[in-house]
Scaffold this motif. Sequence first.
Motif, PDB file in Angstrom:
ATOM      1  N   ILE A  44     -26.928  -1.561  46.887  1.00 47.61           N
ATOM      2  CA  ILE A  44     -25.741  -1.101  46.163  1.00 47.61           C
ATOM      3  C   ILE A  44     -25.983   0.331  45.707  1.00 47.61           C
ATOM      4  CG2 ILE A  44     -24.182  -1.534  44.210  1.00 47.61           C
ATOM      5  CD1 ILE A  44     -24.319  -3.926  46.124  1.00 47.61           C
ATOM      6  N   ASP A  45     -24.989   1.199  45.953  1.00 45.08           N
ATOM      7  CA  ASP A  45     -25.090   2.602  45.548  1.00 45.08           C
ATOM      8  C   ASP A  45     -24.055   2.891  44.464  1.00 45.08           C
ATOM      9  OD1 ASP A  45     -26.147   5.480  46.611  1.00 45.08           O
ATOM     10  OD2 ASP A  45     -24.057   5.611  45.958  1.00 45.08           O
ATOM     11  N   THR A  46     -24.560   3.151  43.228  1.00 41.16           N
ATOM     12  CA  THR A  46     -23.656   3.522  42.146  1.00 41.16           C
ATOM     13  C   THR A  46     -24.142   4.832  41.538  1.00 41.16           C
ATOM     14  OG1 THR A  46     -22.548   2.757  40.117  1.00 41.16           O
ATOM     15  CG2 THR A  46     -24.837   2.076  40.411  1.00 41.16           C
ATOM     16  N   VAL A 138     -32.530  13.159  45.796  1.00 37.45           N
ATOM     17  CA  VAL A 138     -31.484  14.074  45.337  1.00 37.45           C
ATOM     18  C   VAL A 138     -30.212  13.788  46.118  1.00 37.45           C
ATOM     19  CG1 VAL A 138     -33.107  15.895  44.663  1.00 37.45           C
ATOM     20  CG2 VAL A 138     -32.179  15.865  47.003  1.00 37.45           C
ATOM     21  N   SER A 139     -29.146  14.441  45.693  1.00 31.69           N
ATOM     22  CA  SER A 139     -27.878  14.324  46.392  1.00 31.69           C
ATOM     23  C   SER A 139     -27.233  15.701  46.426  1.00 31.69           C
ATOM     24  CB  SER A 139     -26.979  13.322  45.659  1.00 31.69           C
ATOM     25  OG  SER A 139     -25.745  13.200  46.308  1.00 31.69           O
ATOM     26  N   ASN A 140     -26.597  16.006  47.510  1.00 28.29           N
ATOM     27  CA  ASN A 140     -25.842  17.261  47.663  1.00 28.29           C
ATOM     28  C   ASN A 140     -26.721  18.506  47.563  1.00 28.29           C
ATOM     29  OD1 ASN A 140     -23.145  16.011  47.852  1.00 28.29           O
ATOM     30  ND2 ASN A 140     -23.580  15.350  45.761  1.00 28.29           N
ATOM     31  N   PRO A 189     -19.130   8.184  54.564  1.00 27.84           N
ATOM     32  CA  PRO A 189     -19.445   7.983  55.989  1.00 27.84           C
ATOM     33  C   PRO A 189     -18.214   7.796  56.868  1.00 27.84           C
ATOM     34  CG  PRO A 189     -19.906   5.989  54.720  1.00 27.84           C
ATOM     35  CD  PRO A 189     -19.634   7.083  53.717  1.00 27.84           C
ATOM     36  N   LEU A 190     -17.122   7.339  56.246  1.00 26.08           N
ATOM     37  CA  LEU A 190     -15.872   7.160  57.006  1.00 26.08           C
ATOM     38  C   LEU A 190     -14.926   8.336  56.760  1.00 26.08           C
ATOM     39  CD1 LEU A 190     -15.350   3.344  56.221  1.00 26.08           C
ATOM     40  CD2 LEU A 190     -16.459   4.375  58.225  1.00 26.08           C
ATOM     41  N   GLY A 191     -15.478   9.428  56.235  1.00 26.98           N
ATOM     42  CA  GLY A 191     -14.634  10.577  55.921  1.00 26.98           C
ATOM     43  C   GLY A 191     -13.711  10.281  54.751  1.00 26.98           C
ATOM     44  N   GLN A 192     -14.063   9.271  53.963  1.00 28.20           N
ATOM     45  CA  GLN A 192     -13.285   8.849  52.788  1.00 28.20           C
ATOM     46  C   GLN A 192     -11.833   8.559  53.132  1.00 28.20           C
ATOM     47  OE1 GLN A 192     -14.071  12.025  49.857  1.00 28.20           O
ATOM     48  NE2 GLN A 192     -15.600  10.685  48.921  1.00 28.20           N
ATOM     49  N   GLY A 193     -11.552   8.293  54.392  1.00 31.38           N
ATOM     50  CA  GLY A 193     -10.162   8.049  54.788  1.00 31.38           C
ATOM     51  C   GLY A 193      -9.328   9.327  54.760  1.00 31.38           C
ATOM     52  N   GLU A 240     -16.769  -7.383  55.030  1.00 27.99           N
ATOM     53  CA  GLU A 240     -17.352  -8.194  56.115  1.00 27.99           C
ATOM     54  C   GLU A 240     -17.405  -7.388  57.409  1.00 27.99           C
ATOM     55  OE1 GLU A 240     -14.800 -11.619  55.966  1.00 27.99           O
ATOM     56  OE2 GLU A 240     -16.036 -12.594  54.439  1.00 27.99           O
ATOM     57  N   GLN A 241     -16.278  -6.728  57.692  1.00 26.33           N
ATOM     58  CA  GLN A 241     -16.192  -5.941  58.934  1.00 26.33           C
ATOM     59  C   GLN A 241     -17.258  -4.840  58.957  1.00 26.33           C
ATOM     60  OE1 GLN A 241     -13.195  -2.598  60.143  1.00 26.33           O
ATOM     61  NE2 GLN A 241     -12.025  -4.485  59.846  1.00 26.33           N
ATOM     62  N   ASN A 242     -17.429  -4.163  57.813  1.00 25.15           N
ATOM     63  CA  ASN A 242     -18.348  -3.019  57.786  1.00 25.15           C
ATOM     64  C   ASN A 242     -19.812  -3.443  57.930  1.00 25.15           C
ATOM     65  OD1 ASN A 242     -16.041  -1.543  57.415  1.00 25.15           O
ATOM     66  ND2 ASN A 242     -16.404  -1.066  55.264  1.00 25.15           N
ATOM     67  N   LEU A 243     -20.063  -4.724  57.672  1.00 28.04           N
ATOM     68  CA  LEU A 243     -21.431  -5.239  57.815  1.00 28.04           C
ATOM     69  C   LEU A 243     -21.661  -5.834  59.212  1.00 28.04           C
ATOM     70  CD1 LEU A 243     -23.913  -5.599  55.892  1.00 28.04           C
ATOM     71  CD2 LEU A 243     -22.970  -7.819  55.250  1.00 28.04           C
TER      72      LEU A 243
HETATM   73  P1  NAD Z   1     -16.090   6.168  52.604  1.00 26.71           P
HETATM   74  O1  NAD Z   1     -16.237   7.156  53.707  1.00 26.71           O
HETATM   75  O2  NAD Z   1     -16.994   5.001  52.530  1.00 26.71           O
HETATM   76  O3  NAD Z   1     -14.573   5.738  52.641  1.00 26.71           O
HETATM   77  C1  NAD Z   1     -14.091   4.732  51.798  1.00 26.71           C
HETATM   78  C2  NAD Z   1     -12.645   4.457  52.183  1.00 26.71           C
HETATM   79  O4  NAD Z   1     -12.573   4.129  53.569  1.00 26.71           O
HETATM   80  C3  NAD Z   1     -12.125   3.242  51.446  1.00 26.71           C
HETATM   81  O5  NAD Z   1     -11.548   3.608  50.237  1.00 26.71           O
HETATM   82  C4  NAD Z   1     -11.126   2.676  52.425  1.00 26.71           C
HETATM   83  O6  NAD Z   1      -9.893   3.322  52.199  1.00 26.71           O
HETATM   84  C5  NAD Z   1     -11.646   3.098  53.764  1.00 26.71           C
HETATM   85  N1  NAD Z   1     -12.294   1.989  54.495  1.00 26.71           N
HETATM   86  C6  NAD Z   1     -13.449   1.330  54.187  1.00 26.71           C
HETATM   87  N2  NAD Z   1     -13.735   0.408  55.100  1.00 26.71           N
HETATM   88  C7  NAD Z   1     -12.731   0.441  56.015  1.00 26.71           C
HETATM   89  C8  NAD Z   1     -12.450  -0.270  57.192  1.00 26.71           C
HETATM   90  N3  NAD Z   1     -13.272  -1.230  57.646  1.00 26.71           N
HETATM   91  N4  NAD Z   1     -11.328   0.043  57.874  1.00 26.71           N
HETATM   92  C9  NAD Z   1     -10.504   0.999  57.447  1.00 26.71           C
HETATM   93  N5  NAD Z   1     -10.716   1.727  56.346  1.00 26.71           N
HETATM   94  C10 NAD Z   1     -11.803   1.458  55.626  1.00 26.71           C
HETATM   95  O7  NAD Z   1     -16.132   7.020  51.247  1.00 26.71           O
HETATM   96  P2  NAD Z   1     -16.907   6.946  49.886  1.00 26.71           P
HETATM   97  O8  NAD Z   1     -16.627   5.689  49.152  1.00 26.71           O
HETATM   98  O9  NAD Z   1     -16.617   8.207  49.181  1.00 26.71           O
HETATM   99  O10 NAD Z   1     -18.449   6.981  50.324  1.00 26.71           O
HETATM  100  C11 NAD Z   1     -19.286   5.828  50.329  1.00 26.71           C
HETATM  101  C12 NAD Z   1     -20.198   5.840  49.140  1.00 26.71           C
HETATM  102  O11 NAD Z   1     -20.955   7.050  49.086  1.00 26.71           O
HETATM  103  C13 NAD Z   1     -19.488   5.836  47.786  1.00 26.71           C
HETATM  104  O12 NAD Z   1     -18.916   4.598  47.458  1.00 26.71           O
HETATM  105  C14 NAD Z   1     -20.608   6.267  46.881  1.00 26.71           C
HETATM  106  O13 NAD Z   1     -21.506   5.186  46.660  1.00 26.71           O
HETATM  107  C15 NAD Z   1     -21.258   7.354  47.728  1.00 26.71           C
HETATM  108  N6  NAD Z   1     -20.752   8.703  47.404  1.00 26.71           N
HETATM  109  C16 NAD Z   1     -21.629   9.610  46.900  1.00 26.71           C
HETATM  110  C17 NAD Z   1     -21.226  10.894  46.587  1.00 26.71           C
HETATM  111  C18 NAD Z   1     -22.211  11.869  46.075  1.00 26.71           C
HETATM  112  O14 NAD Z   1     -21.836  12.978  45.641  1.00 26.71           O
HETATM  113  N7  NAD Z   1     -23.483  11.552  46.071  1.00 26.71           N
HETATM  114  C19 NAD Z   1     -19.874  11.278  46.770  1.00 26.71           C
HETATM  115  C20 NAD Z   1     -18.994  10.340  47.275  1.00 26.71           C
HETATM  116  C21 NAD Z   1     -19.444   9.077  47.603  1.00 26.71           C
END
Ligand code: NAD
Length: 278
Positions: A44-46, A138-140, A189-193, A240-243
């Motif tokens: 888990i990443d928080t 570290v991050s970023n 990783p998914l470009g945050q949508g 489930e799908q992502n795993l």
């Molecule tokens: P992400 O790339 O994981 O995208 C999340 C979004 O993708 C979801 O809100 C959802 O809309 C969509 N999604 C997820 N699974 C999907 C699927 N199977 N099909 C279709 N759409 C799907 O973006 P994120 O959450 O920003 O990044 C992952 C994690 O990275 C975060 O939760 C956090 O733990 C970490 N993070 C870290 C930093 C940092 O500065 N260190 C910044 C952002 C995120």
Amino acid sequence: MTVPTVKLASGYDIPQLGFGVFLVPADEAERAVSEALEVGYRHIDTAAIYRNEEGVGAAIAKSGIPREELFVTTKLWNDRQSGEQPHDAIRESLDKLGLEYVDLYLTHWPTPQKDTYVNAWEKLIEIRDAGLSRSIGVSNHLPEHLDRLVAETGVVPSVDQIELHPALHQADVLAWAEANGMKIEAWGPLGQGKYPLFENPAVAAAAEAHGKSPAQIVIRWHLQRGFIVFPKSVRRERMEQNLDVFDFELTADEIAGIDAIDPGDGSGRVGSHPLEVN
Ligand code: NAD
């Protein structure tokens, strides 16, 4: 289903695929993390700034999963980098998480204008030595920040968690990691949508060929490139799908096609630039 692990410089193993909780509201975090643990996630990443560490901790406590089977990461927020503040911050995070230690503690951003990231790193080393975090990273952080951390402390971070996906490869950070034995964690990783990855022809064609969703193809790309990832979703079917990405393999041509999505000029970035966060 067994998630592969990656060995960190600290000697500890991290599950290569985990569950991220950025933007999971405090009152939803316990439910989301409980479901993620049920589905099979063990990483888990928080972060303190996500303001959901209590919910993460409650889910962990209720799960009954032995502590040593879990990998928990949290992060030091930018306003606590100076002086002894990181020590207070980790204790607060551990208190909220209900844990005696985290597996990985990260400095969230270098915030270069404040020039406190080296101090933060020195404190993270002390936090590791005190047993409050098994590994530190570290991050970023960009190569210029990483160089300075190593020059001033001699300690290479176990990971750098950076925005990374097919549209933003961050080759300079990857090269630094390779040269210094540091692992890369890919956030967004998914470009945050926000970046049209799923519609991209290379992703869509691979999805069709393997009978998988575009998201699964992108996650698989990360895994085969060796990155550590923790996509976020509050929806159980997507958790489930992502795993469910360990029963197929992308071909070298498919990887190359997905690699080519990066415009190469940084315009694929969907989040903030590290030099602009202070
Ligand atoms: P992400 O790339 O994981 O995208 C999340 C979004 O993708 C979801 O809100 C959802 O809309 C969509 N999604 C997820 N699974 C999907 C699927 N199977 N099909 C279709 N759409 C799907 O973006 P994120 O959450 O920003 O990044 C992952 C994690 O990275 C975060 O939760 C956090 O733990 C970490 N993070 C870290 C930093 C940092 O500065 N260190 C910044 C952002 C995120």
